[in-house]
Design a protein around this motif. Structure first.
Motif, PDB file in Angstrom:
ATOM      1  N   LEU A 379       0.840  -1.197   0.000  1.00 23.90           N
ATOM      2  CA  LEU A 379       0.000   0.000   0.000  1.00 23.90           C
ATOM      3  C   LEU A 379       0.873   1.243   0.000  1.00 23.90           C
ATOM      4  O   LEU A 379       2.013   1.207   0.470  1.00 23.90           O
ATOM      5  CB  LEU A 379      -0.899   0.043   1.249  1.00 23.90           C
ATOM      6  CG  LEU A 379      -1.913  -1.072   1.476  1.00 23.90           C
ATOM      7  CD1 LEU A 379      -2.576  -0.901   2.833  1.00 23.90           C
ATOM      8  CD2 LEU A 379      -2.953  -1.062   0.382  1.00 23.90           C
ATOM      9  N   ARG A 380       0.320   2.334  -0.504  1.00 22.90           N
ATOM     10  CA  ARG A 380       0.957   3.633  -0.347  1.00 22.90           C
ATOM     11  C   ARG A 380      -0.067   4.586   0.228  1.00 22.90           C
ATOM     12  O   ARG A 380      -1.204   4.648  -0.250  1.00 22.90           O
ATOM     13  CB  ARG A 380       1.496   4.180  -1.666  1.00 22.90           C
ATOM     14  CG  ARG A 380       2.291   5.484  -1.479  1.00 22.90           C
ATOM     15  CD  ARG A 380       2.919   5.943  -2.774  1.00 22.90           C
ATOM     16  NE  ARG A 380       3.847   4.990  -3.330  1.00 22.90           N
ATOM     17  CZ  ARG A 380       5.092   4.812  -2.893  1.00 22.90           C
ATOM     18  NH1 ARG A 380       5.540   5.531  -1.871  1.00 22.90           N
ATOM     19  NH2 ARG A 380       5.879   3.922  -3.462  1.00 22.90           N
ATOM     20  N   CYS A 381       0.319   5.296   1.272  1.00 20.68           N
ATOM     21  CA  CYS A 381      -0.580   6.237   1.906  1.00 20.68           C
ATOM     22  C   CYS A 381      -0.766   7.441   0.980  1.00 20.68           C
ATOM     23  O   CYS A 381       0.207   8.086   0.594  1.00 20.68           O
ATOM     24  CB  CYS A 381      -0.039   6.686   3.262  1.00 20.68           C
ATOM     25  SG  CYS A 381      -1.082   7.918   4.077  1.00 20.68           S
ATOM     26  N   GLY A 382      -2.029   7.749   0.651  1.00 23.59           N
ATOM     27  CA  GLY A 382      -2.311   8.862  -0.234  1.00 23.59           C
ATOM     28  C   GLY A 382      -2.149  10.215   0.421  1.00 23.59           C
ATOM     29  O   GLY A 382      -2.156  11.241  -0.264  1.00 23.59           O
ATOM     30  N   VAL A 383      -1.991  10.218   1.747  1.00 23.28           N
ATOM     31  CA  VAL A 383      -1.832  11.480   2.463  1.00 23.28           C
ATOM     32  C   VAL A 383      -0.362  11.867   2.560  1.00 23.28           C
ATOM     33  O   VAL A 383       0.038  12.969   2.197  1.00 23.28           O
ATOM     34  CB  VAL A 383      -2.458  11.394   3.866  1.00 23.28           C
ATOM     35  CG1 VAL A 383      -2.243  12.695   4.642  1.00 23.28           C
ATOM     36  CG2 VAL A 383      -3.945  11.057   3.772  1.00 23.28           C
ATOM     37  N   CYS A 384       0.465  10.935   3.040  1.00 26.92           N
ATOM     38  CA  CYS A 384       1.889  11.250   3.249  1.00 26.92           C
ATOM     39  C   CYS A 384       2.804  10.514   2.278  1.00 26.92           C
ATOM     40  O   CYS A 384       4.024  10.666   2.344  1.00 26.92           O
ATOM     41  CB  CYS A 384       2.288  10.938   4.686  1.00 26.92           C
ATOM     42  SG  CYS A 384       2.205   9.185   5.114  1.00 26.92           S
ATOM     43  N   GLN A 385       2.230   9.677   1.394  1.00 27.77           N
ATOM     44  CA  GLN A 385       2.980   8.952   0.371  1.00 27.77           C
ATOM     45  C   GLN A 385       3.918   7.885   0.937  1.00 27.77           C
ATOM     46  O   GLN A 385       4.809   7.410   0.235  1.00 27.77           O
ATOM     47  CB  GLN A 385       3.780   9.919  -0.517  1.00 27.77           C
ATOM     48  CG  GLN A 385       2.929  10.947  -1.219  1.00 27.77           C
ATOM     49  CD  GLN A 385       1.844  10.306  -2.078  1.00 27.77           C
ATOM     50  OE1 GLN A 385       2.131   9.436  -2.888  1.00 27.77           O
ATOM     51  NE2 GLN A 385       0.606  10.739  -1.881  1.00 27.77           N
ATOM     52  N   MET A 386       3.735   7.503   2.179  1.00 27.93           N
ATOM     53  CA  MET A 386       4.588   6.471   2.755  1.00 27.93           C
ATOM     54  C   MET A 386       4.220   5.105   2.188  1.00 27.93           C
ATOM     55  O   MET A 386       3.048   4.753   2.094  1.00 27.93           O
ATOM     56  CB  MET A 386       4.456   6.445   4.281  1.00 27.93           C
ATOM     57  CG  MET A 386       5.285   5.343   4.955  1.00 27.93           C
ATOM     58  SD  MET A 386       5.159   5.369   6.760  1.00 27.93           S
ATOM     59  CE  MET A 386       6.112   6.855   7.120  1.00 27.93           C
ATOM     60  N   GLY A 387       5.233   4.325   1.811  1.00 26.11           N
ATOM     61  CA  GLY A 387       5.000   2.968   1.357  1.00 26.11           C
ATOM     62  C   GLY A 387       4.820   2.041   2.543  1.00 26.11           C
ATOM     63  O   GLY A 387       5.555   2.136   3.535  1.00 26.11           O
ATOM     64  N   LEU A 388       3.879   1.137   2.462  1.00 22.98           N
ATOM     65  CA  LEU A 388       3.552   0.237   3.559  1.00 22.98           C
ATOM     66  C   LEU A 388       3.477  -1.187   3.028  1.00 22.98           C
ATOM     67  O   LEU A 388       3.009  -1.423   1.919  1.00 22.98           O
ATOM     68  CB  LEU A 388       2.212   0.618   4.199  1.00 22.98           C
ATOM     69  CG  LEU A 388       2.100   2.050   4.725  1.00 22.98           C
ATOM     70  CD1 LEU A 388       0.651   2.414   5.019  1.00 22.98           C
ATOM     71  CD2 LEU A 388       2.951   2.212   5.989  1.00 22.98           C
TER      72      LEU A 388
END
Length: 409
Positions: A379-388
Motif C-alpha cells: 500500500l501507499r498512503c495517499g496522504v503522506c505517500q509512505m509505502g507500507l
C-alpha cells in the motif's frame, strides 16, 4: 530460530517478537507476567482451538512447550490459584511510551491497544476506531486500497473492492465459459480465474462447489448459516448465539481470550459491521454439534473446528484472507443450489473423496492467486505517500496517523 507469538491476557493483546526457544520457562513466565499482569506463579497458558492448557515444566525451556512460530497464546490465572496469588492489576504504560521497546528479556513487545484512548484518534473514512481490533482495521485499509476511499466508505467485508452483485455477475459471465473467479489484488495480470468446482473422485459426476456469500460484514455467519441451515440470512441469529455462549461461560471466554471485556465483546459481536473469525467458528461448531472445516486459500491449510468432539458430520468453508464463502457437494456440474449437500461424514471413503475434492478446489484457487496476502500486501498512503507492506505496517500507520486514503502499489 526465534519465535514470534501473539499473546492475549487480561490487559489486552501484544506480540512477542524474538522469543528464544532456549529461554527458560521461568523467564518466559516472568515475561508473560510483565505483559499480562498475571502473577508468574499462577499463570495458565492455553493454545489451539478448542483452547487447551499446556504443561509448563519448571526447569524446562520454551522449546519444551512445543510452541510454533505465529501461535496465539491465551494467558490467564489458573483456576486453582488461591486468592492470595491473585494477579495484580495490570499497569498502564506511561503516556507516550514507545511501542516496541525491548524488555529485560530481550524479546520485542509490540502492544495492540484494545479500545485505548489513543485508538480513538485514528479514523477510517470517518468511522471511529475505539473498539476496532487489528484484523478489522487491516481489512478496512485493504478495502480502501482496492477501490479507493469512496467505495470503501461503504465497506463490505471481503469484497476485495467489488460489491456482491458485481462478484456474482462476474461469476455468472465466467461460468458461461466453464470457469469462474473473482479479481483480487493478488491475481496476476491477464485476469486469471479459478474453477468454482472440483469433481469428487469416484463420485459419479458429483463435485465440490464454491457458493458465494454476500459481502456485507457478516460473511462468516451467513456462510455457516448456508452450510448448516441452507440460509444466507442467519447472521443476526448466529451473532446472538455466539454472544449467549460467551456470556454463559466467562471463564473459558475470558477477557484475555476474547481480547476485550466479556460484556463489551457480547455487544460488539452482535453489531452488523463486526467480523467473525476463529473464536466464532469454534463456538458455532459446538452450537450445531458438527465439525466446521475452514480452508485458507493462501496457505491451503484446513482448520477443523470441533474435530475432537466426536461429531459425526462436517461442513466446509473457504476463506480468501478477507471473506468467507461456503462449499457444498453438488450432484453434477451446474446443478441448482436446491440439490446441494452441505453435510457429510468425514470418515470413510466418501468423506475422504469429498475432502480431496475440496483440497483440489482450494489448490486451484490458490494457484490463480484468488486471495489477499495480508502479510505482504503493498500500500501507499495517499496522504503522506509512505509505502507500507503487510498488515502490521498498515494497521500501525492508520493508528498512528489517522490516515485512511491508501492505494495499491
Amino acid at each position: 530460530m526465534s519465535l514470534t507469538l501473539r499473546c492475549r491476557g487480561p490487559s489486552g493483546q501484544c506480540t512477542l517478537s524474538g522469543v528464544d526457544p532456549g529461554m527458560s520457562t521461568q523467564a518466559f513466565l516472568d515475561l508473560l507476567s510483565e505483559k499480562t499482569g498475571v502473577s508468574s506463579g499462577t499463570i495458565e497458558i492455553l493454545t489451539g482451538f478448542p483452547p487447551k492448557a499446556i504443561q509448563i515444566p519448571t526447569d524446562g525451556t520454551v522449546f519444551s512447550l512445543s510452541l510454533a512460530n505465529g501461535d496465539t497464546l491465551t494467558v490467564r490465572q489458573s483456576s486453582t490459584a488461591t486468592a492470595t496469588a491473585a494477579a495484580p492489576a495490570p499497569q498502564a504504560p506511561p503516556s507516550g511510551s514507545a511501542v516496541g521497546a525491548l524488555s529485560s528479556s530481550g524479546a520485542q513487545l509490540q502492544d495492540v491497544p484494545q479500545g485505548s484512548a489513543t485508538s480513538t484518534a485514528a479514523t477510517m473514512h470517518g468511522d471511529p476506531l475505539p473498539y476496532m481490533d487489528e484484523d478489522e482495521m487491516l481489512a478496512r485499509a485493504i478495502a480502501a486500497s482496492l477501490e479507493g476511499a469512496e467505495a470503501a466508505a461503504g465497506l463490505v467485508d471481503g469484497s476485495a473492492g467489488r460489491s456482491s452483485q458485481q462478484r456474482q455477475q462476474q461469476q455468472r459471465g465466467a461460468e458461461d465459459e466453464g470457469v469462474s473467479g473473482r479479481a483480487v489484488s493478488n491475481a496476476p495480470a491477464g485476469g486469471a480465474t479459478a474453477p468454482q468446482s472440483a469433481l469428487v473422485p469416484g463420485g459419479e459426476g458429483s463435485c465440490v462447489v464454491r457458493r458465494v456469500i454476500d459481502s456485507d460484514n457478516s460473511c462468516l455467519f451467513n456462510a455457516v448459516g448456508y452450510v448448516m441451515d441452507r440460509s444466507r440470512t442467519r447472521a443476526d441469529d448466529l451473532r446472538k448465539v455466539v454472544a449467549q455462549v460467551v456470556a454463559n461461560d466467562p471463564f473459558t471466554f475470558n477477557d484475555g481470550f476474547l481480547g476485550k471485556n466479556v460484556n463489551e465483546y457480547c455487544s460488539w459481536i452482535q453489531q452488523k459491521d463486526k467480523w467473525g473469525g476463529a473464536i466464532e467458528l469454534f463456538i458455532l461448531s459446538q452450537h450445531y454439534g458438527r465439525e466446521i472445516a475452514a480452508f485458507d486459500i493462501q496457505t491451503k491449510r484446513c482448520d477443523v473446528y470441533g474435530q475432537d468432539k466426536g461429531y459425526e458430520e462436517r461442513a466446509l468453508l473457504m476463506y480468501d484472507g478477507l471473506h468467507y464463502d461456503a462449499m457444498a457437494v453438488a450432484a453434477f456440474e451446474g446443478a441448482p443450489e436446491e440439490l446441494d449437500v452441505t453435510m457429510f461424514r468425514p470418515g470413510g471413503r466418501d468423506g475422504g473423496a469429498i475432502m480431496a475434492a475440496a483440497e483440489k478446489l482450494v489448490a486451484a484457487t490458490h494457484a490463480a492467486r484468488q486471495f489477499t496476502d495480508r502479510a505482504n500486501f503493498g500500500l501507499r498512503c495517499g496522504v503522506c505517500q509512505m509505502g507500507l507492506k503487510g498488515e502490521r505496517e498498515a494497521v500501525e500507520h492508520a493508528k498512528a496517523t489517522g490516515h485512511s486514503n491508501f492505494a495499491e502499489y
